[in-house]
Enzyme design. Sequence first.
Site, PDB file in Angstrom:
ATOM      1  N   ASN A 103       0.820  -1.213   0.000  1.00  0.00           N
ATOM      2  CA  ASN A 103       0.000   0.000   0.000  1.00  0.00           C
ATOM      3  C   ASN A 103       0.856   1.267   0.000  1.00  0.00           C
ATOM      4  OD1 ASN A 103      -2.010   1.931   0.266  1.00  0.00           O
ATOM      5  ND2 ASN A 103      -3.212   0.727   1.684  1.00  0.00           N
ATOM      6  N   ASP A 104       1.455   1.591   1.140  1.00  0.00           N
ATOM      7  CA  ASP A 104       2.193   2.865   1.247  1.00  0.00           C
ATOM      8  C   ASP A 104       3.348   2.957   0.256  1.00  0.00           C
ATOM      9  OD1 ASP A 104       0.554   3.678   3.367  1.00  0.00           O
ATOM     10  OD2 ASP A 104       1.781   2.565   4.793  1.00  0.00           O
ATOM     11  N   VAL A 105       3.982   1.828  -0.044  1.00  0.00           N
ATOM     12  CA  VAL A 105       5.180   1.851  -0.910  1.00  0.00           C
ATOM     13  C   VAL A 105       4.844   2.064  -2.379  1.00  0.00           C
ATOM     14  CG1 VAL A 105       6.517   0.423   0.668  1.00  0.00           C
ATOM     15  CG2 VAL A 105       5.204  -0.663  -1.162  1.00  0.00           C
ATOM     16  N   VAL A 106       3.529   2.124  -2.709  1.00  0.00           N
ATOM     17  CA  VAL A 106       3.110   2.393  -4.092  1.00  0.00           C
ATOM     18  C   VAL A 106       2.185   3.601  -4.160  1.00  0.00           C
ATOM     19  CG1 VAL A 106       3.393   0.013  -4.875  1.00  0.00           C
ATOM     20  CG2 VAL A 106       1.207   0.733  -3.897  1.00  0.00           C
ATOM     21  N   ALA A 109       0.703   3.553   7.215  1.00  0.00           N
ATOM     22  CA  ALA A 109       1.003   4.947   7.544  1.00  0.00           C
ATOM     23  C   ALA A 109      -0.252   5.722   7.908  1.00  0.00           C
ATOM     24  CB  ALA A 109       1.717   5.619   6.379  1.00  0.00           C
TER      25      ALA A 109
END
Length: 462
Positions: free
Chosen positions: A388-391, A429
Amino acid sequence: MEVLSYAIYLIASILFIFGIKQLGSPKTARQGNFLSALGMFLAIVITLFDQRVLTFEYIIFGIVIGSLAGALMAYKVPMTGMPQMVGLLNGFGGGASLLVGYAEYYHLVRNNANIDIAIGSTIVLSILIGGVTFTGSLVAFGKLQEIISGKVIKYPMQNPINVLLLLSVIVLGVLVVINPAETALYLMIIGIISLVLGILLVLPIGGADMPVAISLLNSYSGLAASMTGFVLNNNMLIIAGALVGASGIILTIIMCKGMNRSLMNVVLGGWADAGSGGSSEQGPQGEAKSIDAEELAMLLDSAQNVVIVPGYGMAVAQAQHAVRDLTNLLEKKGINVRFAIHPVAGRMPGHMNVLLAEAQVSYDKLFALEDINDDFPNVDIALIVGANDVVNPAARHDKNSPIYGMPILNVDYAKTVIINKRSMNAGYAGIQNELFFYPNALMFFGSAKEAISKLVNELKEL
């Protein structure tokens, strides 16, 4: 005997160094782990022959209890819980250094032994670093286990309070070093402040930065052990602790660069605002399009170039074997399949590599962020499994986002993006992902294991 001890310590140190070197690659990590364990075994055995050992009863009792607890944890803890376990073990190391520092101090005072500046200083540092590591690791464990909120937790006068506490430890430490025999109370206060500091320094670190915090706490545990080695005048403990401390801080620096974070910001517990103003309630809104397994199977069947982006959701669902089956099936159809690994995917460095290795996915298919990011415009389908957060493209432009500045995988540049998630909920996050509403994005809802298995079955029908 002394010469033999030094020789064994030297061999153990060499094994540690080669072990750490081999841990740098998944292909040699297993052998590296064995060499390091062998070095530790030799170090422990030769240390037990030390003539200063008064009794073996407590040592044997401790080894039995510790070994049973360690074996039980290693057997019972699932792969998804490994980051929490690493955090907890860091804390145990710090706690041990704290207790050894106190024990050695009282042992020396009771025997009217001379506590010079060197010994006094290392006792204070052992207690300080050990205390910070112990409670800081417990807070990190709580955040990873979701006992404590993973969001950035700020409190009034955060930085002045931390500075004041640190200055207090320095002043009290100097007093202890000057007059060690009469300052036991000061040493006790140093321990209490150190425990409080550990909590206050880790509490403001958000979930997205937690892998960096774990790496840093690992470094702290090594430094604490090294200080304890000086206290006990044990060269092996000094070397082993220094190796852990140095390798931990190098890993922390690498991860900070990978996340575009300041090392000092992490060390000082969120000293600078790293875009902490975002919130899941104020995230981007819109209409997300979805796709089912049958439609996705047809889409994949016509693709030539597919990149899979694994994340923590894959770990939670234990979907790595289903993902491997999907990979094998697509490759049989002549489709090029690669994996894009973000440096902080999951909850600790290398988390995704370990899971995919467990599923027998070839290392040659795994690509780091910097090796694959420029190629996403040529990718037909980017399949995100539980990441999720890393994309989240907000990291590139939204200065109010807590992940602003963090390098992300440029999956939104692919021709089609498929996001496998159970729901539209925010990531670790705590922010909504604007990628879900992009025109080239399709949501593939469902638990990763069940959804991917269903997709595999649909592909087999084509």
